[in-house]
Design an enzyme around this catalytic site. Structure first.
Site, PDB file in Angstrom:
ATOM      1  N   HIS A  68     105.781  15.106  -9.223  1.00 55.97           N
ATOM      2  CA  HIS A  68     106.214  15.331 -10.612  1.00 55.97           C
ATOM      3  C   HIS A  68     107.096  14.194 -11.146  1.00 55.97           C
ATOM      4  O   HIS A  68     107.783  14.376 -12.154  1.00 55.97           O
ATOM      5  CB  HIS A  68     106.970  16.669 -10.721  1.00 55.97           C
ATOM      6  CG  HIS A  68     106.087  17.866 -10.568  1.00 55.97           C
ATOM      7  ND1 HIS A  68     105.160  18.238 -11.512  1.00 55.97           N
ATOM      8  CD2 HIS A  68     105.977  18.775  -9.568  1.00 55.97           C
ATOM      9  CE1 HIS A  68     104.520  19.329 -11.105  1.00 55.97           C
ATOM     10  NE2 HIS A  68     104.992  19.671  -9.923  1.00 55.97           N
ATOM     11  N   HIS A 153     107.286  13.925   0.867  1.00 55.84           N
ATOM     12  CA  HIS A 153     106.956  14.948  -0.123  1.00 55.84           C
ATOM     13  C   HIS A 153     105.478  15.300   0.024  1.00 55.84           C
ATOM     14  O   HIS A 153     104.600  14.523  -0.363  1.00 55.84           O
ATOM     15  CB  HIS A 153     107.259  14.394  -1.518  1.00 55.84           C
ATOM     16  CG  HIS A 153     107.310  15.437  -2.570  1.00 55.84           C
ATOM     17  ND1 HIS A 153     108.401  16.252  -2.759  1.00 55.84           N
ATOM     18  CD2 HIS A 153     106.396  15.828  -3.482  1.00 55.84           C
ATOM     19  CE1 HIS A 153     108.161  17.085  -3.761  1.00 55.84           C
ATOM     20  NE2 HIS A 153     106.941  16.852  -4.209  1.00 55.84           N
TER      21      HIS A 153
HETATM   22 FE   FE2 Z   1     106.359  18.416  -5.543  1.00 56.49          FE
END
Ligand code: FE2
Length: 277
Positions: A68, A153
């Site tokens: 994001h 991530h």
């Molecule tokens: Fe994420």
């Protein structure tokens, strides 16, 4: 030295928990370095410059990102002037910002922080293993860096574990983010790298991964467009991992899961409280 890594800040309640609790934790545990994933800090989607400044002011040394990263378009610009905000190192070349940074910790140590993104069930990016190899060869542990923290991530625990073992003995901490669910595999790998498959989130746990329950549940039942997912508004818990390092090697000596606040069984480095008391 003492390191604290906290998982994805989700929305306002996550930001409030970090701002209210982190300054006290930094003092109480005499933390040398704090890293927080901030990719969901702005309403669950991305990060703004003002929010990034608030998280740094609360006591984070470095803020990491993920899939994001660019949801708030301004991040594409301000990341260039904010060296303490990093995005995954395995984005294609030419992507704004940087995938790693070296900061001076509170104790004067040089800490390399690297952000990576997995490729299983995620947007296809460059190879994160090759990307981290490049970053570590430029700044190896024990030679240039006194500690190395890697935020992987990623969606799949297999890919995160593979990264943990790939870097075992070469990084201080490899920790996963993105799933918002803290895993219970907090440990030190055989060659001395602290590891946890997912740090969990700093957010409202009375939710679906930090988002309000009703719309999140409806989407699984009715396959029709609905309203936007909004972050939960309840009190947030902080979640992550605490690491004590060996100052000579930069590897982990002790490790604890950190879960503070409502919704989860609490956990913290009690040894640090005892010695600080
Ligand atoms: Fe994420």
């Amino acid at each position: 030295m003492r390191l604290l890594f906290l998982g994805d800040i989700v929305g306002r309640s996550g930001r409030i928990a970090v701002q209210e609790r982190l300054p006290e934790l930094r003092q109480r545990w005499t933390l040398d370095c704090v890293v927080i994933n901030g990719e969901n800090a702005a309403g669950g989607f991305g990060i703004t410059e003002a929010i990034c400044e608030d998280v740094l002011a609360a006591g984070a040394d470095v803020v990491t990102l993920g899939n994001h990263s660019w949801d708030q378009r301004e991040a594409l610009v301000f990341i260039e002037r904010q060296p303490r905000l990093i995005r995954p190192a395995n984005y294609p070349s030419g992507t704004p910002g940087r995938g790693a940074t070296v900061i001076e910790a509170r104790n004067g140590a040089r800490v390399l922080v690297v952000n990576l993104m997995g490729r299983l069930f995620m947007d296809p990016l460059d190879d994160p293993f090759a990307a981290v190899e490049r970053e570590l060869s430029a700044c190896p542990l024990g030679e240039v860096a006194d500690a190395i923290i890697v935020d992987m991530h990623a969606e799949a625990t297999s890919e995160k574990l593979a990264m943990g073992h790939f870097l075992d003995g070469r990084a201080t901490l490899v920790v996963g983010t993105h799933t918002h669910v803290p895993t219970s595999d907090t440990r030190i790998l055989p060659a001395g790298t602290a590891y946890q498959s997912d740090a969990g989130m700093c957010g409202d746990y009375d939710s679906v991964l930090g988002m309000q329950k009703d719309e999140a549940i409806r989407r699984f039942i009715e396959k029709t467009p609905g309203s936007r997912l909004e972050p939960g508004l309840g009190e947030a818990a902080l979640s992550g991992i605490a690491v004590e390092t060996d100052d000579l090697t930069g590897l982990a000596k002790a490790v604890w899961p950190v879960r503070l606040g409502p919704g989860l069984q609490e956990s913290w480095p009690v040894a640090w409280d005892a010695r600080s008391a």
